[in-house]
Design a protein around this motif. Structure first.
Motif, PDB file in Angstrom:
ATOM      1  N   MET A 116       0.698  -0.850  -0.241  1.00 30.62           N
ATOM      2  CA  MET A 116       0.232   0.467  -0.144  1.00 30.62           C
ATOM      3  C   MET A 116       1.093   1.187  -0.074  1.00 30.62           C
ATOM      4  SD  MET A 116      -2.915  -1.084   2.644  1.00 30.62           S
ATOM      5  CE  MET A 116      -2.828  -2.347   3.774  1.00 30.62           C
ATOM      6  N   TYR A 117       0.414   2.114  -1.156  1.00 24.00           N
ATOM      7  CA  TYR A 117       1.264   3.176  -1.008  1.00 24.00           C
ATOM      8  C   TYR A 117       0.497   4.503   0.232  1.00 24.00           C
ATOM      9  CZ  TYR A 117       3.416   7.678  -2.677  1.00 24.00           C
ATOM     10  OH  TYR A 117       3.806   9.266  -2.643  1.00 24.00           O
ATOM     11  N   VAL A 118       1.756   4.429   0.817  1.00 28.10           N
ATOM     12  CA  VAL A 118       1.487   6.224   2.180  1.00 28.10           C
ATOM     13  C   VAL A 118       1.752   7.138   1.402  1.00 28.10           C
ATOM     14  CG1 VAL A 118       1.399   6.733   4.096  1.00 28.10           C
ATOM     15  CG2 VAL A 118       0.906   3.891   3.614  1.00 28.10           C
ATOM     16  N   GLN A 119       0.400   8.497   1.303  1.00 28.89           N
ATOM     17  CA  GLN A 119       1.202  10.013   1.514  1.00 28.89           C
ATOM     18  C   GLN A 119       1.607  10.713   2.651  1.00 28.89           C
ATOM     19  OE1 GLN A 119       2.289  10.895  -1.967  1.00 28.89           O
ATOM     20  NE2 GLN A 119       2.819  12.897  -0.553  1.00 28.89           N
ATOM     21  N   ILE A 120       2.905  11.003   2.939  1.00 30.45           N
ATOM     22  CA  ILE A 120       2.215  12.085   3.647  1.00 30.45           C
ATOM     23  C   ILE A 120       2.886  13.466   3.577  1.00 30.45           C
ATOM     24  CG2 ILE A 120       4.550  12.380   5.707  1.00 30.45           C
ATOM     25  CD1 ILE A 120       5.686   8.335   5.055  1.00 30.45           C
ATOM     26  N   ASP A 121       1.778  14.125   3.949  1.00 34.88           N
ATOM     27  CA  ASP A 121       1.983  15.195   3.365  1.00 34.88           C
ATOM     28  C   ASP A 121       2.574  16.575   4.711  1.00 34.88           C
ATOM     29  OD1 ASP A 121       1.821  15.547   0.534  1.00 34.88           O
ATOM     30  OD2 ASP A 121      -0.311  14.922   1.359  1.00 34.88           O
ATOM     31  N   LEU A 122       3.691  16.952   5.282  1.00 35.16           N
ATOM     32  CA  LEU A 122       4.382  17.489   6.316  1.00 35.16           C
ATOM     33  C   LEU A 122       4.869  18.439   5.632  1.00 35.16           C
ATOM     34  CD1 LEU A 122       4.466  17.214  10.030  1.00 35.16           C
ATOM     35  CD2 LEU A 122       7.115  16.969   9.061  1.00 35.16           C
ATOM     36  N   ASP A 123       3.971  19.785   6.585  1.00 32.79           N
ATOM     37  CA  ASP A 123       4.632  20.911   6.709  1.00 32.79           C
ATOM     38  C   ASP A 123       4.828  21.666   8.455  1.00 32.79           C
ATOM     39  OD1 ASP A 123       5.560  23.659   6.773  1.00 32.79           O
ATOM     40  OD2 ASP A 123       3.893  24.731   5.258  1.00 32.79           O
ATOM     41  N   GLY A 124       6.042  21.345   8.803  1.00 34.76           N
ATOM     42  CA  GLY A 124       6.119  21.390   9.808  1.00 34.76           C
ATOM     43  C   GLY A 124       6.567  22.987  10.097  1.00 34.76           C
ATOM     44  N   PRO A 125       6.668  23.996   9.792  1.00 29.40           N
ATOM     45  CA  PRO A 125       6.601  25.359  10.087  1.00 29.40           C
ATOM     46  C   PRO A 125       5.076  25.826  10.478  1.00 29.40           C
ATOM     47  CG  PRO A 125       7.997  24.740   8.504  1.00 29.40           C
ATOM     48  CD  PRO A 125       7.657  23.555   8.704  1.00 29.40           C
ATOM     49  N   ALA A 126       4.467  25.289   9.283  1.00 25.55           N
ATOM     50  CA  ALA A 126       2.807  25.456   9.443  1.00 25.55           C
ATOM     51  C   ALA A 126       2.186  24.620  10.478  1.00 25.55           C
ATOM     52  CB  ALA A 126       2.148  25.205   8.252  1.00 25.55           C
ATOM     53  N   GLY A 127       2.929  23.458  11.201  1.00 21.05           N
ATOM     54  CA  GLY A 127       2.283  22.795  12.326  1.00 21.05           C
ATOM     55  C   GLY A 127       0.848  22.079  11.396  1.00 21.05           C
ATOM     56  N   THR A 128       1.101  21.160  10.275  1.00 21.24           N
ATOM     57  CA  THR A 128       0.336  20.348   9.198  1.00 21.24           C
ATOM     58  C   THR A 128       0.457  19.656   9.000  1.00 21.24           C
ATOM     59  OG1 THR A 128       0.305  21.461   7.144  1.00 21.24           O
ATOM     60  CG2 THR A 128      -0.780  22.150   9.113  1.00 21.24           C
ATOM     61  N   LEU A 129      -0.104  17.888   9.056  1.00 16.37           N
ATOM     62  CA  LEU A 129      -0.116  17.004   8.965  1.00 16.37           C
ATOM     63  C   LEU A 129      -0.911  16.114   8.485  1.00 16.37           C
ATOM     64  CD1 LEU A 129       2.566  13.996   9.028  1.00 16.37           C
ATOM     65  CD2 LEU A 129       1.143  13.101  10.362  1.00 16.37           C
ATOM     66  N   ARG A 130      -0.254  15.486   6.856  1.00 16.99           N
ATOM     67  CA  ARG A 130      -1.587  14.329   6.712  1.00 16.99           C
ATOM     68  C   ARG A 130      -0.843  13.302   6.107  1.00 16.99           C
ATOM     69  NH1 ARG A 130      -4.821  13.744   1.929  1.00 16.99           N
ATOM     70  NH2 ARG A 130      -7.416  14.066   2.824  1.00 16.99           N
ATOM     71  N   VAL A 131      -1.701  12.084   6.410  1.00 13.04           N
ATOM     72  CA  VAL A 131      -1.285  10.995   5.854  1.00 13.04           C
ATOM     73  C   VAL A 131      -2.470  10.017   5.519  1.00 13.04           C
ATOM     74  CG1 VAL A 131      -0.349   8.777   6.325  1.00 13.04           C
ATOM     75  CG2 VAL A 131       0.514  10.507   7.672  1.00 13.04           C
ATOM     76  N   SER A 132      -2.380   9.838   4.223  1.00 10.88           N
ATOM     77  CA  SER A 132      -3.301   9.198   3.525  1.00 10.88           C
ATOM     78  C   SER A 132      -2.655   8.154   2.092  1.00 10.88           C
ATOM     79  CB  SER A 132      -4.029  10.147   2.305  1.00 10.88           C
ATOM     80  OG  SER A 132      -3.956  11.277   1.458  1.00 10.88           O
ATOM     81  N   GLY A 133      -3.885   7.568   1.087  1.00 12.64           N
ATOM     82  CA  GLY A 133      -3.585   6.754   0.580  1.00 12.64           C
ATOM     83  C   GLY A 133      -4.810   5.892   0.307  1.00 12.64           C
ATOM     84  N   HIS A 134      -4.375   5.407  -1.037  1.00 11.84           N
ATOM     85  CA  HIS A 134      -5.829   4.673  -1.530  1.00 11.84           C
ATOM     86  C   HIS A 134      -6.316   3.823  -1.082  1.00 11.84           C
ATOM     87  CE1 HIS A 134      -8.030   3.494  -5.095  1.00 11.84           C
ATOM     88  NE2 HIS A 134      -8.273   2.370  -4.647  1.00 11.84           N
ATOM     89  N   GLY A 135      -7.520   3.712  -1.119  1.00 13.91           N
ATOM     90  CA  GLY A 135      -8.303   2.804   0.047  1.00 13.91           C
ATOM     91  C   GLY A 135      -8.185   3.180   1.960  1.00 13.91           C
TER      92      GLY A 135
END
Length: 155
Positions: A1-20
């Motif tokens: 399974m492919y996991v997408q990690i979008d981390l923006d430390g200075p902004a304080g946001t993290l989103r982890v997602s993937g198909h299904g």
């Protein structure tokens, strides 16, 4: 399974997602200054909000001091308890309801290397990845940390 990690430390946001996969979002309170040692920018529970597929979940990072266990991060999603706790210099163990389910490694750069005890459940996969990406993994043993502190005090 492919996991997408979008981390923006200075902004304080993290989103982890993937198909299904469920979507995990961790956000630091807007306007709160980031600390330099934590990828998400804070270990203060009051400044962090965790959501899994839009539903609030609890997050409880420890303070991160002398002992390895002080770098643990607890989360509760529904009735399931998760804990990410350092088990070496670079690695942390992920447990679900007290049972170890995987080992993760992240230096805080938004990438996570994982090793699972069998096939991971989709929620285990994204939540473990999110905790590792947001807080980093691993820690030195207490005696080495004390030695470093003493070494800094001696001219």
């Amino acid at each position: 399974m492919y996991v997408q990690i979008d981390l923006d430390g200075p902004a304080g946001t993290l989103r982890v997602s993937g198909h299904g996969l469920p979507v995990v979002e961790l956000v630091r309170a807007p306007g709160s200054p980031p600390d330099a040692h934590t990828p998400i920018g804070s270990r203060r529970r009051a400044l962090l909000t965790l959501r899994v597929d839009g539903v609030p979940a609890s997050i409880g990072p420890a303070r991160g001091r002398l002992l390895r266990r002080s770098y643990r991060v607890d989360a509760r999603v529904g009735g399931v308890r998760y804990r990410l706790m350092p088990c070496g210099y670079e690695h942390s163990a992920l447990s679900r309801d007290g049972r170890r389910i995987g080992t993760l490694q992240s230096s805080g750069d938004g990438r996570v290397v994982d090793e699972w005890e069998g096939a991971p459940d989709p929620l285990d996969l994204v939540l473990g990845t999110a905790l590792a990406a947001a807080f980093g993994t691993g820690a030195a043993p207490w005696w080495e940390t004390v030695g470093d502190i003493v070494g800094e005090l001696i001219p």
